[in-house]
Each structure stands twice: as C-alpha cells, then as structure tokens.
Design an enzyme around this catalytic site. Structure first.
Site, PDB file in Angstrom:
ATOM      1  N   LYS A   1       0.810  -1.232   0.000  1.00 52.18           N
ATOM      2  CA  LYS A   1       0.000   0.000   0.000  1.00 52.18           C
ATOM      3  C   LYS A   1       0.839   1.276   0.000  1.00 52.18           C
ATOM      4  O   LYS A   1       0.358   2.347   0.357  1.00 52.18           O
ATOM      5  CB  LYS A   1      -1.015   0.054   1.167  1.00 52.18           C
ATOM      6  CG  LYS A   1      -1.814  -1.184   1.398  1.00 52.18           C
ATOM      7  CD  LYS A   1      -2.259  -1.897   0.165  1.00 52.18           C
ATOM      8  CE  LYS A   1      -3.257  -1.151  -0.665  1.00 52.18           C
ATOM      9  NZ  LYS A   1      -3.618  -1.934  -1.886  1.00 52.18           N
TER      10      LYS A   1
ATOM     11  N   HIS B   1       7.288  -7.353  -1.903  1.00 52.49           N
ATOM     12  CA  HIS B   1       6.949  -6.751  -0.612  1.00 52.49           C
ATOM     13  C   HIS B   1       7.774  -7.411   0.505  1.00 52.49           C
ATOM     14  O   HIS B   1       7.501  -7.193   1.687  1.00 52.49           O
ATOM     15  CB  HIS B   1       5.479  -6.999  -0.260  1.00 52.49           C
ATOM     16  CG  HIS B   1       4.473  -6.273  -1.103  1.00 52.49           C
ATOM     17  ND1 HIS B   1       4.595  -4.958  -1.448  1.00 52.49           N
ATOM     18  CD2 HIS B   1       3.276  -6.685  -1.619  1.00 52.49           C
ATOM     19  CE1 HIS B   1       3.522  -4.592  -2.154  1.00 52.49           C
ATOM     20  NE2 HIS B   1       2.730  -5.623  -2.271  1.00 52.49           N
TER      21      HIS B   1
ATOM     22  N   SER C   1      -4.837   3.277   3.577  1.00 51.21           N
ATOM     23  CA  SER C   1      -4.988   2.599   2.287  1.00 51.21           C
ATOM     24  C   SER C   1      -5.205   1.102   2.509  1.00 51.21           C
ATOM     25  O   SER C   1      -6.073   0.480   1.895  1.00 51.21           O
ATOM     26  CB  SER C   1      -3.736   2.853   1.437  1.00 51.21           C
ATOM     27  OG  SER C   1      -3.847   2.209   0.209  1.00 51.21           O
TER      28      SER C   1
END
Ligand code: PPS
Length: 285
Positions: free
Chosen positions: A44, A99, A129
């Site tokens: 995010k 990530h 988010s």
C-alpha cells in the site's frame, strides 16, 4: 488478522498463492541477475504506481506495453507462486516487484549489482490505504473496524508484518550505490522530478515529449482507467466487485480517519521505533 494467513519465519503472508516451500527456496536459490531492476515496497505504499512509471520509462513513454499486458506480468511479484514461476523462465533484464522484508529476500541480491528502488510512504496513509484495501480483498480476513485494524497494524499482525521493521530493515541499505529510496510523497508533489530521479538512477534518458507521456500515462486517472493496471481483471475473483485498488491516491488522507488518540499513539510508536534514523528519510509532515 489471523485467519487466511500463513506464517514463514515469523512473518505473516496471505494463504492465497504463497507457500513456505517457495519462500524458502526463493531465499536460498533464486538468482537475481546484475541487470535486474527490483521494485520494493511495504504493501500500500504505491507499488503499482512505481511499476507503471518504470514500465513507461522502459517504453520511452509509449503506453502500448502498459495497456496490453497485466501489471503483474510486466513486473511479477517474486514471492508469490505465480510470479516466481514466471520470473524463473524470463530471459534478459527483468523488472521484479516485491513486498518481502530484507531478511527473507533472495540472498543472491546482496552480492549482485542489480538496482533496487525502495518506495516508502507515510505509514499513516499506508495504514488507511490498507484498511480500505483489506476490506475489499477476498483473500485475507477483513478488519471489522478501523480500531481493530489499528491494533493489527501496530503489532505487525498483517501480511508482510510490521511496517516499522520492514522500513528499518531496508533502510540499512541506504548507502549502497545500487539502492534508491523514493517516496510516494515526492512522486505526488513533483512527479517530473521523481521520474528524472528514477531515470538517472536507472541510466535511462527520455526526450521531453517522452517524459511528458510518462507523466500523462502514469497519472492516477490514467491508471484508474487502464484495465491492465487497475486490477479490474481480478474483480470477483480476488477483489470484491465494487473494490478499487486505485482508491483516492492522495497524501495525508490519514487526517480524515485517525482519532486524536490514535494519532498520538502512532507518533509515539514512530518515535520509539525510528528515532535513530535520519529524519530527512521521511519527507511527510
Ligand atoms: S499493493 O496492493 O500493496 O500493491 O498496493 P500499492 O500499489 O502499493 O498501493 C495502492 C495505493 O497507491 C495508490 N496509487 C496511486 N496514487 C497516485 N497516483 C497513482 N497513479 C497511483 N496508483 C496507485 C492507490 O490509490 C492506493 O492508495 P490509496 O490511498 O488507497 O488511494
């Protein structure tokens, strides 16, 4: 967030498309090549915006590629089964997204000349988010309320773990020549300079009209309308029908959602966890 997660070396992952076997073999035997470019983020933080921008830089502003191939094929996620298999077969210089926290990243990277861009974003906006995203994602447990999600975030009890640990981990690379730290905020406040910075780091040169086209085609509106980048292809399957990955695309939205008490807790935690890092690394207010 404990449902629908698997744990690998203390870090939670969504169950969908992640497995301990792949995460383990990735670390030990996935070969990062010198010519690869890696796009690293905590979820995010603007990952897809960065991917779109780099793809457009590679195509010199020509939108054909970003409009014809799904974003997850252009720069696959190395840690999920789909991306891992795709990347193993890919020839030539690759764009690779991830990530992963630093301790789980393929070890071969640390002896390579591959370039990495680490994109950071105000964790308060990452939090907001994420809250809205996990509510429209079908593959993780949905937070019942912002309060509940606040607890998860503070404890790092969510996919890819703690923002604080992730950021601290990767920031330790900040003096390396092949590592660029970029922020969502600088992209938002001055995208032209951000694109020039990326180009310089990657050794790419754009003509003025090519740069204009990169800016046009990576805008929030252009990406929201691009079915190859807005995740409409997985609506119904991985996302709820009414869900949008491109939600608001602004900085400072946290101010509309945090209570005063939450803001204070967050500030205190940020101070505790990040105080010893140079504060200019964090350009948000
Ligand atoms: S993910 O699921 O972790 O890969 O999500 P990620 O792409 O990292 O982050 C999603 C947020 O990035 C915003 N976004 C953009 N902002 C500005 N301009 C452009 N072009 C853009 N593309 C994506 C997206 O809207 C999400 O932020 P929020 O705050 O939820 O709107």
């Amino acid at each position: 967030m404990t449902g629908k997660l698997i744990w690998f070396e203390g870090i939670p992952f969504p169950r969908l498309d992640y497995s301990p076997e792949i995460l383990s073999s990735l670390q030990e035997s996935f070969i990062i090549k010198d010519e690869d470019v890696l796009l690293l983020t905590f979820p995010k933080s603007g990952t897809n915006w960065l991917i779109e921008t780099v793809c457009l830089i590679y195509s010199k502003g020509d939108p054909k590629w970003v409009q014809s191939e799904p974003i997850w094929n252009r720069s696959p996620w190395v840690e999920n089964k789909y991306g891992y298999e795709l990347l193993k077969e890919k020839e030539g210089p690759r764009l690779i997204s991830s990530h992963l926290p630093i301790q789980l990243f393929p070890k071969s990277f640390f002896n390579s000349k591959a370039k990495m861009i680490y994109l950071i974003r105000n964790p308060r906006d990452v939090f907001v988010s994420g809250y809205f995203f996990w509510r429209i994602a079908k593959f993780v447990e949905k937070p019942e309320s912002l309060e509940e999600y606040f607890e998860w975030f503070i404890r790092g009890n969510m996919p890819f773990g703690s923002w604080f640990d992730h950021t601290r981990g990767w920031m330790s690379m900040r003096d390396k020549e092949n590592f660029l730290i970029l922020s969502y905020e600088e992209m938002k406040w001055d995208m032209r300079s951000a694109v020039e910075k990326i180009c310089q780091f990657l050794g790419k040169k754009l003509e003025p009209e090519e740069l204009d086209s990169v800016l046009r085609n990576s805008s929030f509106q252009a990406m929201k309308e691009n079915n190859m980048s807005n995740y409409s292809l997985v609506k119904g399957l991985h996302l709820e029908e009414n869900g949008h990955l491109l939600r608001k695309g602004v900085t400072g939205d946290w101010k509309n959602h945090f209570t005063v008490a939450q803001a204070e807790i967050f500030d205190k935690l940020f101070q505790e966890k990040m105080a010893d890092l140079p504060q200019e690394l964090f350009p948000w207010e």
